[in-house]
Design a protein around this motif. Structure first.
Motif, PDB file in Angstrom:
ATOM      1  N   ALA A 209       4.118   3.656  -2.182  1.00 12.23           N
ATOM      2  CA  ALA A 209       4.924   3.526  -3.401  1.00 12.23           C
ATOM      3  C   ALA A 209       5.363   4.877  -3.950  1.00 12.23           C
ATOM      4  CB  ALA A 209       4.150   2.752  -4.462  1.00 12.23           C
ATOM      5  N   SER A 210       4.574   5.920  -3.700  1.00 12.48           N
ATOM      6  CA  SER A 210       4.872   7.247  -4.255  1.00 12.48           C
ATOM      7  C   SER A 210       5.542   8.186  -3.260  1.00 12.48           C
ATOM      8  CB  SER A 210       3.572   7.897  -4.763  1.00 12.48           C
ATOM      9  OG  SER A 210       2.995   7.136  -5.794  1.00 12.48           O
ATOM     10  N   LEU A 211       5.910   7.664  -2.081  1.00 13.53           N
ATOM     11  CA  LEU A 211       6.440   8.524  -1.030  1.00 13.53           C
ATOM     12  C   LEU A 211       7.953   8.400  -0.850  1.00 13.53           C
ATOM     13  CD1 LEU A 211       3.640   8.049   1.671  1.00 13.53           C
ATOM     14  CD2 LEU A 211       3.980   9.997   0.128  1.00 13.53           C
ATOM     15  N   GLY A 212       8.605   7.735  -1.770  1.00 15.24           N
ATOM     16  CA  GLY A 212      10.043   7.523  -1.631  1.00 15.24           C
ATOM     17  C   GLY A 212      10.843   8.806  -1.732  1.00 15.24           C
ATOM     18  N   ASP A 213      11.941   8.875  -0.984  1.00 15.05           N
ATOM     19  CA  ASP A 213      12.895   9.969  -1.193  1.00 15.05           C
ATOM     20  C   ASP A 213      13.475   9.859  -2.593  1.00 15.05           C
ATOM     21  OD1 ASP A 213      12.778  11.055   1.511  1.00 15.05           O
ATOM     22  OD2 ASP A 213      13.804   9.222   2.123  1.00 15.05           O
ATOM     23  N   ILE A 214      13.664   8.626  -3.021  1.00 16.35           N
ATOM     24  CA  ILE A 214      14.078   8.342  -4.398  1.00 16.35           C
ATOM     25  C   ILE A 214      13.150   7.260  -4.935  1.00 16.35           C
ATOM     26  CG2 ILE A 214      15.931   7.484  -5.877  1.00 16.35           C
ATOM     27  CD1 ILE A 214      17.897   8.524  -3.724  1.00 16.35           C
ATOM     28  N   ILE A 215      12.546   7.512  -6.099  1.00 14.31           N
ATOM     29  CA  ILE A 215      11.615   6.556  -6.704  1.00 14.31           C
ATOM     30  C   ILE A 215      12.224   6.031  -8.002  1.00 14.31           C
ATOM     31  CG2 ILE A 215       9.286   6.190  -7.601  1.00 14.31           C
ATOM     32  CD1 ILE A 215       8.338   8.514  -5.880  1.00 14.31           C
ATOM     33  N   ILE A 216      12.378   4.708  -8.055  1.00 17.62           N
ATOM     34  CA  ILE A 216      12.983   4.036  -9.205  1.00 17.62           C
ATOM     35  C   ILE A 216      11.932   3.121  -9.834  1.00 17.62           C
ATOM     36  CG2 ILE A 216      14.867   2.532  -9.967  1.00 17.62           C
ATOM     37  CD1 ILE A 216      16.338   3.242  -7.372  1.00 17.62           C
ATOM     38  N   ALA A 217      11.955   2.993 -11.152  1.00 20.35           N
ATOM     39  CA  ALA A 217      11.054   2.053 -11.827  1.00 20.35           C
ATOM     40  C   ALA A 217      11.828   1.205 -12.816  1.00 20.35           C
ATOM     41  CB  ALA A 217       9.939   2.808 -12.553  1.00 20.35           C
ATOM     42  N   GLU A 218      11.379  -0.033 -12.976  1.00 19.95           N
ATOM     43  CA  GLU A 218      11.938  -0.870 -14.037  1.00 19.95           C
ATOM     44  C   GLU A 218      11.387  -0.401 -15.385  1.00 19.95           C
ATOM     45  OE1 GLU A 218      12.981  -5.153 -12.020  1.00 19.95           O
ATOM     46  OE2 GLU A 218      11.068  -4.961 -13.046  1.00 19.95           O
TER      47      GLU A 218
END
Length: 276
Positions: A209-218
């Motif tokens: 979950a924390s390894l994204g190139d781009i991290i988006i959250a609601e």
């Protein structure tokens, strides 16, 4: 005496309210009309808190209609430790199957978003709290490998309490397995987009979950590793009121974007148009 006499019709009749007509918002704690929430994509009209939705609902909102094709659907969970607490692990699995309507906490597949072909993995909190056991880890790894093989963008949507304790060390090994799968995928030029929803915790946060190139959250999503009570007891300090909320994490650089559910699909399309 006359003033002790009750006039007819002065006692109000009890009105029976149908069950499920109202819902309590976990964000503002207000009682909201359920149909109004559902029309609003299960977002509180008063405070913008995003209610939890199922993996199938999430897929329907994100991908083009009729484009999703599930992969790795035949996997089922074993009980290697013959685990039992209040009830047996096997009974918990049966209960979750009935409740969530899916075989495991993750659904993986191919789909299109706009004109872009993608590989997608979605966790469902209704199935044992979206916990990551051996099957969830295997589905994620297969999806990442297919994304690498087919040279496609990879998107994961997390909603989880963390690793699944009923599988012991086997569940903890999935953290390394999924992280290694992402490391292999990043040999590709395509992006890995990680979407965090309420809640995302434990071993899932500490791995893919924390390894994204781009991290988006609601908006207003709770995201972290340990809960605030455990952290306060450890550091002996009181935490801010919005600690572990998406807005706090955005302010402190832990995520890249906080995006309303209504705008998520178009945001992903825009990101894909810039990165693929």
């Amino acid at each position: 005496m006359a003033w002790f006499k009750k006039e007819k019709g002065t006692i109000p009749k009890k009105v029976k309210v149908p069950e499920g007509l109202w819902a309590k918002c976990d964000g503002c704690k207000e009682i909201v009309y359920r149909k109004e929430v559902e029309k609003n994509l299960k977002i509180c009209p008063k405070c913008n808190y995003h209610f939890r939705i199922s993996a199938k609902e999430r897929i329907a909102l994100l991908v083009d209609e009729g484009s999703f094709n599930e992969i790795a659907s035949g996997f089922t969970t074993a009980d290697p430790l013959n685990f039992k607490d209040q009830i047996s692990y096997k009974d918990r699995l049966k209960s979750s199957l009935t409740k969530a309507g899916i075989k495991e906490a993750a659904i993986a597949g191919t789909a299109s978003i706009g004109k872009f072909q993608i590989i997608l993995v979605v966790l469902d909190f209704a199935f044992m709290g979206g916990s990551m056991g051996s099957v969830v880890g295997e589905k994620f790894a297969i999806a990442a490998e297919k994304a690498l093989e087919d040279d496609l963008p990879f998107i994961a949507v997390s909603s989880s309490g963390g690793a699944r304790m009923q599988e012991g060390i086997l569940s903890l090994m999935q953290m390394a397995k999924t992280s290694a799968a992402i490391a292999r995928f990043k040999k590709n030029s395509k992006p890995y987009i990680s979407i965090l929803t309420d809640p995302t915790f434990g071993g899932v946060t500490a791995s893919f979950a924390s390894l994204g190139d781009i991290i988006i959250a609601e908006p207003k999503s709770l995201i972290g590793f340990a809960g605030p009570r455990v952290i306060e007891q450890t550091i002996k300090q009181q935490l801010p009121d919005d600690f572990q909320r998406a807005e706090f994490l955005l302010q402190h650089g832990m995520i890249d974007l906080s995006v309303n559910r209504k705008d998520m699909k178009q945001t992903i399309i825009k990101i894909l148009s810039l990165t693929t």
